[in-house]
Design an enzyme around this catalytic site. Structure first.
Site, mmCIF file in Angstrom:
data_model
loop_
_atom_site.group_PDB
_atom_site.id
_atom_site.type_symbol
_atom_site.label_atom_id
_atom_site.label_comp_id
_atom_site.label_asym_id
_atom_site.label_seq_id
_atom_site.Cartn_x
_atom_site.Cartn_y
_atom_site.Cartn_z
ATOM 1 N N CYS A 1 -26.807 13.336 48.370
ATOM 2 C CA CYS A 1 -27.497 13.596 47.283
ATOM 3 C C CYS A 1 -29.038 13.875 47.522
ATOM 4 C CB CYS A 1 -27.228 12.371 46.276
ATOM 5 S SG CYS A 1 -28.615 12.329 44.986
ATOM 6 N N CYS B 1 -31.281 11.880 45.560
ATOM 7 C CA CYS B 1 -31.594 10.437 46.122
ATOM 8 C C CYS B 1 -32.542 10.451 47.229
ATOM 9 C CB CYS B 1 -30.052 9.669 46.376
ATOM 10 S SG CYS B 1 -28.919 9.998 45.220
#
Length: 295
Positions: free
Chosen positions: A31, A34
Site C-alpha cells: 500500500c 500506508c
C-alpha cells in the site's frame, strides 16, 4: 510502536487502551499511502511523548482483525479508548490533519513539567467518580430511564452485578417499551445463563456437528455477552441471521440490536450544526445487520 496479531490484540490493544489511548494503524506492505502515513504516525507517537501508543496491524496477515473493524480500504486508522473505538479516519492525511485528529482525543505529554496539573475541567474522571455521578443522577430523577440505563451499564461493566440488578429493578416492567431497558434485561439474562452453563465446549461441539444448530449458536452468543465479548457475540448471531432471519421469533436480531445499544458510546460534543462521528464498531455492525436482514 507495537506490531499486533490476533494473539496479542486483546492485551496490547483492548486492555492497554483502558489506561492509555491506542492508535491502531491498518496497513499492508503493497500500500503506497500506508508508506506515506506510517512514518508520520511513528513520528507523532514520539512527539506526543506517551500520550498514545501506536499499534500496527498488517491487514493482509490479520484479516480477522481487519474484518472485525470493518476495514474496507487502507490505510485505516482507529483510536481506541477504554476498550472501544472512539474515532478514526481513512487515507493518508497530511501531518497537520493527523495532529488535529489526535488533539481531539490525546493529551500530549512530551516536555510537560511533572508538577503541572491539567485544568480542572480536563482532569479525566475516575470510574468511581463516574459511578457516583450516575448514581446521583438516578437518585435526583428516578424517572430518568436514560440515566438509569447508563448507571446500570456502568455497574455491570465494573462487575457490580448485584448493584446493577437493584438499579434495574424499578424499570424491569418497561422492557417492552424501551430498547435500552430491553438491552439491560438481555444482558442480565445472559449473565444468569452463563452461571448455569457447565461446559461451553459442549456448545462448540454441537455447532461443529451441525452448523444449523441455532439454539447452540444463540446460547454461545449469550455466553459471549456475559463475558462482555460484544463483537464475537454479534458475529455468532449473524451466523444465525444469515441462515434464518426470523429464527425463534426474531430472537437473534433482537439480541443483536440489544448489543448495539449496550456498546454505543455517549455522543461526543461537537460544534453547533455538526454531526458527531459514529462509533466505527457500531457503524460496521449496523451495516452488517442491514446487509443480512435486507438481503
Amino acid at each position: 510502536m507495537i506490531d499486533i496479531t490476533i494473539e496479542n490484540f486483546e492485551q496490547d490493544v483492548i486492555a492497554a487502551s483502558m489506561s492509555q489511548p491506542v492508535l491502531v494503524d491498518f496497513w499492508a506492505p503493497w500500500c503506497g499511502p500506508c508508506k506515506a502515513i506510517g512514518p508520520i504516525l511513528e513520528k507523532l507517537e514520539v512527539e506526543y511523548g506517551g500520550g498514545f501508543t501506536l499499534a500496527k496491524i498488517n491487514s493482509d496477515e490479520e484479516q480477522q482483525l481487519a474484518s472485525a473493524f470493518g476495514v474496507r480500504s487502507i490505510p485505516t486508522v482507529v483510536l481506541m479508548k477504554n476498550g472501544q473505538p472512539v474515532d478514526g479516519f481513512m487515507g493518508a492525511l497530511p501531518e497537520g490533519k493527523v495532529r488535529e485528529f489526535l488533539d481531539k482525543h490525546v493529551q500530549a505529554l512530551a516536555g510537560e513539567p511533572e508538577e503541572e496539573e491539567m485544568p480542572p475541567d480536563e482532569v479525566p474522571e475516575s470510574p468511581e467518580g463516574q459511578l457516583e455521578k450516575l448514581q446521583h443522577a438516578v437518585a435526583t430523577d428516578p424517572s430518568n430511564d436514560d440515566a438509569r440505563f447508563d448507571y446500570a451499564k456502568a455497574l455491570l461493566l465494573a462487575g457490580r452485578e448485584a448493584d446493577a440488578r437493584r438499579a434495574f429493578e424499578p424499570v424491569a416492567n418497561k422492557v417492552a417499551l424501551s430498547r435500552r431497558i430491553d438491552a439491560l434485561a438481555r444482558w442480565l439474562d445472559a449473565i444468569d445463563f452463563a452461571a448455569t452453563q457447565a461446559s461451553p465446549a459442549d456448545l462448540d461441539a454441537r455447532i461443529a456437528a451441525d452448523r444449523r444448530d441455532f439454539q447452540a449458536r444463540f446460547d454461545r452468543a449469550r455466553l459471549l455477552v456475559a463475558q462482555q465479548r460484544w463483537t464475537a457475540a454479534m458475529d455468532e448471531l449473524l451466523e444465525i441471521l444469515m441462515r434464518d432471519k426470523s429464527w425463534s421469533g426474531d430472537l437473534a436480531r433482537k439480541t443483536y440490536i440489544a448489543i448495539l445499544e449496550i456498546i454505543e458510546p455517549p455522543k461526543p460534543k461537537v460544534a453547533e450544526g455538526q454531526v458527531p462521528p459514529e462509533d466505527p464498531t457500531v457503524a460496521t455492525y449496523r451495516r452488517r445487520l442491514s446487509s443480512v436482514v435486507l438481503s
